[in-house]
Scaffold this motif. Structure first.
Motif, PDB file in Angstrom:
ATOM      1  N   ASP A  39       0.650  -0.710  -0.022  1.00  0.00           N
ATOM      2  CA  ASP A  39       0.067   0.419  -0.521  1.00  0.00           C
ATOM      3  C   ASP A  39       0.973   1.261   0.397  1.00  0.00           C
ATOM      4  O   ASP A  39       1.382   1.663   0.879  1.00  0.00           O
ATOM      5  CB  ASP A  39      -0.934  -0.045   1.426  1.00  0.00           C
ATOM      6  N   GLY A  40       0.984   1.958  -1.127  1.00  0.00           N
ATOM      7  CA  GLY A  40       1.741   2.469  -1.393  1.00  0.00           C
ATOM      8  C   GLY A  40       1.187   4.348  -1.025  1.00  0.00           C
ATOM      9  O   GLY A  40       2.044   5.395  -0.739  1.00  0.00           O
ATOM     10  N   THR A  41      -0.068   4.453  -0.364  1.00  0.00           N
ATOM     11  CA  THR A  41      -0.526   5.312   0.000  1.00  0.00           C
ATOM     12  C   THR A  41      -0.390   5.594   1.691  1.00  0.00           C
ATOM     13  O   THR A  41      -0.774   6.831   2.413  1.00  0.00           O
ATOM     14  CB  THR A  41      -1.990   5.284  -0.167  1.00  0.00           C
ATOM     15  N   ILE A  42       0.447   4.324   2.809  1.00  0.00           N
ATOM     16  CA  ILE A  42       0.393   5.130   4.084  1.00  0.00           C
ATOM     17  C   ILE A  42       2.315   5.327   4.202  1.00  0.00           C
ATOM     18  O   ILE A  42       3.080   5.040   3.430  1.00  0.00           O
ATOM     19  CB  ILE A  42       0.270   3.777   4.596  1.00  0.00           C
ATOM     20  N   GLY A  43       1.881   5.626   5.645  1.00  0.00           N
ATOM     21  CA  GLY A  43       3.426   6.619   5.275  1.00  0.00           C
ATOM     22  C   GLY A  43       3.602   7.961   5.481  1.00  0.00           C
ATOM     23  O   GLY A  43       2.556   8.778   5.061  1.00  0.00           O
ATOM     24  N   VAL A  44       5.074   8.599   5.860  1.00  0.00           N
ATOM     25  CA  VAL A  44       5.188   9.616   5.830  1.00  0.00           C
ATOM     26  C   VAL A  44       6.267  10.736   4.797  1.00  0.00           C
ATOM     27  O   VAL A  44       6.928   9.959   4.478  1.00  0.00           O
ATOM     28  CB  VAL A  44       5.806  10.223   7.262  1.00  0.00           C
ATOM     29  N   ASN A  45       5.640  11.537   3.426  1.00  0.00           N
ATOM     30  CA  ASN A  45       6.354  11.761   2.924  1.00  0.00           C
ATOM     31  C   ASN A  45       7.894  12.509   3.322  1.00  0.00           C
ATOM     32  O   ASN A  45       8.007  13.648   2.917  1.00  0.00           O
ATOM     33  CB  ASN A  45       5.376  12.904   1.730  1.00  0.00           C
ATOM     34  N   TRP A  46       8.651  12.052   4.119  1.00  0.00           N
ATOM     35  CA  TRP A  46       9.878  12.305   4.403  1.00  0.00           C
ATOM     36  C   TRP A  46      10.663  13.115   3.574  1.00  0.00           C
ATOM     37  O   TRP A  46      11.625  14.237   3.858  1.00  0.00           O
ATOM     38  CB  TRP A  46      10.703  11.859   5.669  1.00  0.00           C
ATOM     39  N   ASP A  56       8.962  23.760  11.199  1.00  0.00           N
ATOM     40  CA  ASP A  56       8.321  22.420  11.488  1.00  0.00           C
ATOM     41  C   ASP A  56       6.703  22.834  11.808  1.00  0.00           C
ATOM     42  O   ASP A  56       6.580  20.951  11.837  1.00  0.00           O
ATOM     43  CB  ASP A  56       8.364  22.546  12.260  1.00  0.00           C
ATOM     44  N   SER A  57       6.130  23.117  11.327  1.00  0.00           N
ATOM     45  CA  SER A  57       4.452  23.272  11.675  1.00  0.00           C
ATOM     46  C   SER A  57       4.481  22.496   9.925  1.00  0.00           C
ATOM     47  O   SER A  57       2.887  21.772  10.508  1.00  0.00           O
ATOM     48  CB  SER A  57       3.757  24.808  11.261  1.00  0.00           C
ATOM     49  N   THR A  58       4.807  22.898   9.454  1.00  0.00           N
ATOM     50  CA  THR A  58       4.050  21.767   8.064  1.00  0.00           C
ATOM     51  C   THR A  58       4.398  20.402   8.241  1.00  0.00           C
ATOM     52  O   THR A  58       3.521  19.349   8.251  1.00  0.00           O
ATOM     53  CB  THR A  58       5.101  22.331   7.257  1.00  0.00           C
ATOM     54  N   ILE A  59       5.690  20.073   8.624  1.00  0.00           N
ATOM     55  CA  ILE A  59       5.680  19.041   9.342  1.00  0.00           C
ATOM     56  C   ILE A  59       4.782  18.600  10.807  1.00  0.00           C
ATOM     57  O   ILE A  59       4.648  16.969  10.510  1.00  0.00           O
ATOM     58  CB  ILE A  59       7.739  18.607   9.912  1.00  0.00           C
ATOM     59  N   ALA A  60       4.810  18.924  11.704  1.00  0.00           N
ATOM     60  CA  ALA A  60       4.094  18.597  12.199  1.00  0.00           C
ATOM     61  C   ALA A  60       2.542  18.167  12.010  1.00  0.00           C
ATOM     62  O   ALA A  60       2.093  17.545  12.782  1.00  0.00           O
ATOM     63  CB  ALA A  60       3.912  19.668  13.943  1.00  0.00           C
ATOM     64  N   ALA A  61       2.122  19.437  10.860  1.00  0.00           N
ATOM     65  CA  ALA A  61       1.022  19.158  10.194  1.00  0.00           C
ATOM     66  C   ALA A  61       0.899  17.763   9.653  1.00  0.00           C
ATOM     67  O   ALA A  61      -0.420  17.030   9.687  1.00  0.00           O
ATOM     68  CB  ALA A  61       0.427  20.163   8.947  1.00  0.00           C
ATOM     69  N   ALA A  62       1.328  16.839   8.696  1.00  0.00           N
ATOM     70  CA  ALA A  62       1.775  16.196   8.132  1.00  0.00           C
ATOM     71  C   ALA A  62       1.367  14.391   9.153  1.00  0.00           C
ATOM     72  O   ALA A  62       0.560  14.019   9.133  1.00  0.00           O
ATOM     73  CB  ALA A  62       3.260  15.813   7.183  1.00  0.00           C
ATOM     74  N   LEU A  63       2.002  15.061  10.764  1.00  0.00           N
ATOM     75  CA  LEU A  63       2.659  14.047  11.224  1.00  0.00           C
ATOM     76  C   LEU A  63       1.132  13.346  12.093  1.00  0.00           C
ATOM     77  O   LEU A  63       0.508  12.687  12.083  1.00  0.00           O
ATOM     78  CB  LEU A  63       3.541  14.247  12.083  1.00  0.00           C
ATOM     79  N   GLY A  72      -8.354   3.937  17.336  1.00  0.00           N
ATOM     80  CA  GLY A  72      -7.865   4.461  18.980  1.00  0.00           C
ATOM     81  C   GLY A  72      -7.424   5.514  19.437  1.00  0.00           C
ATOM     82  O   GLY A  72      -6.863   6.016  20.842  1.00  0.00           O
ATOM     83  N   VAL A  73      -6.565   6.484  18.535  1.00  0.00           N
ATOM     84  CA  VAL A  73      -6.051   7.717  19.157  1.00  0.00           C
ATOM     85  C   VAL A  73      -7.129   8.659  18.760  1.00  0.00           C
ATOM     86  O   VAL A  73      -8.033   8.597  17.816  1.00  0.00           O
ATOM     87  CB  VAL A  73      -4.853   7.791  17.988  1.00  0.00           C
ATOM     88  N   ALA A  74      -7.769   9.010  20.186  1.00  0.00           N
ATOM     89  CA  ALA A  74      -8.318  10.135  20.256  1.00  0.00           C
ATOM     90  C   ALA A  74      -7.736  11.759  20.042  1.00  0.00           C
ATOM     91  O   ALA A  74      -8.885  12.580  19.288  1.00  0.00           O
ATOM     92  CB  ALA A  74      -9.592   9.950  21.755  1.00  0.00           C
ATOM     93  N   SER A  75      -7.116  11.698  19.965  1.00  0.00           N
ATOM     94  CA  SER A  75      -6.485  12.760  19.985  1.00  0.00           C
ATOM     95  C   SER A  75      -5.047  13.230  20.132  1.00  0.00           C
ATOM     96  O   SER A  75      -4.350  12.028  20.575  1.00  0.00           O
ATOM     97  CB  SER A  75      -6.357  13.932  20.849  1.00  0.00           C
ATOM     98  N   VAL A  76      -4.789  14.077  19.650  1.00  0.00           N
ATOM     99  CA  VAL A  76      -3.212  14.220  19.372  1.00  0.00           C
ATOM    100  C   VAL A  76      -2.879  15.340  19.738  1.00  0.00           C
ATOM    101  O   VAL A  76      -3.169  16.325  19.154  1.00  0.00           O
ATOM    102  CB  VAL A  76      -2.505  14.629  17.850  1.00  0.00           C
ATOM    103  N   ASP A  77      -1.932  15.761  21.295  1.00  0.00           N
ATOM    104  CA  ASP A  77      -1.800  16.543  21.677  1.00  0.00           C
ATOM    105  C   ASP A  77      -0.628  17.793  21.955  1.00  0.00           C
ATOM    106  O   ASP A  77      -0.716  18.231  21.867  1.00  0.00           O
ATOM    107  CB  ASP A  77      -2.094  15.444  23.291  1.00  0.00           C
ATOM    108  N   LYS A  78       0.166  17.036  21.375  1.00  0.00           N
ATOM    109  CA  LYS A  78       1.681  17.694  21.425  1.00  0.00           C
ATOM    110  C   LYS A  78       2.638  16.655  19.973  1.00  0.00           C
ATOM    111  O   LYS A  78       2.956  16.046  20.338  1.00  0.00           O
ATOM    112  CB  LYS A  78       2.260  18.096  22.587  1.00  0.00           C
ATOM    113  N   ILE A  79       3.041  17.369  19.524  1.00  0.00           N
ATOM    114  CA  ILE A  79       4.440  16.725  18.635  1.00  0.00           C
ATOM    115  C   ILE A  79       5.129  18.236  18.778  1.00  0.00           C
ATOM    116  O   ILE A  79       5.166  19.320  19.050  1.00  0.00           O
ATOM    117  CB  ILE A  79       4.034  17.243  17.225  1.00  0.00           C
TER     118      ILE A  79
END
Length: 110
Positions: A39-46, A56-63, A72-79
């Motif tokens: 599945d080539g659609t999963i992962g991060v475009n590092w 860093d805000s662009t990286i954080a948004a992608a992450l 199972g993830v309800a919220s991403v609280d901090k990056i």
């Protein structure tokens, strides 16, 4: 924590709850986009995100997008992103699970 397989009585030990979510986050963040053959659609475009000039805000948004999609993830609280250079970074991601458990995952990329 060290990435080794856990084996008890000759069987693999499966992670549960927040530990399983943390493992999925670590895998998702370390996986480069198109790296997974099935599945080539999963992962991060590092390849794009670790270029010079990407903030860093662009990286954080992608992450945030990748991690929020994990079951199972309800919220991403901090990056937090700490760059070693233009091609390497250490990422810390704090999440809350859908049952209220909290985990912080730290991993190196690049």
């Amino acid at each position: 924590d060290d990435g080794d397989l856990a084996i008890e009585n000759g069987d693999f030990v499966l992670l549960e709850d927040i530990d399983a979510i943390a493992q999925e986050i670590r895998i998702a963040v370390q996986l480069w986009l198109e790296e997974y053959a099935f599945d080539g659609t999963i992962g991060v475009n590092w390849q794009v995100l670790l270029r010079k000039g990407v903030d860093d805000s662009t990286i954080a948004a992608a992450l945030r997008k990748v991690v929020a999609a994990i079951v199972g993830v309800a919220s991403v609280d901090k990056i937090e992103i700490v760059r070693q250079d233009n091609r390497r970074a250490t990422i810390a991601i704090a999440v809350t699970s859908d049952v209220g458990a909290v985990a912080t995952v730290t991993t190196a990329v690049g």
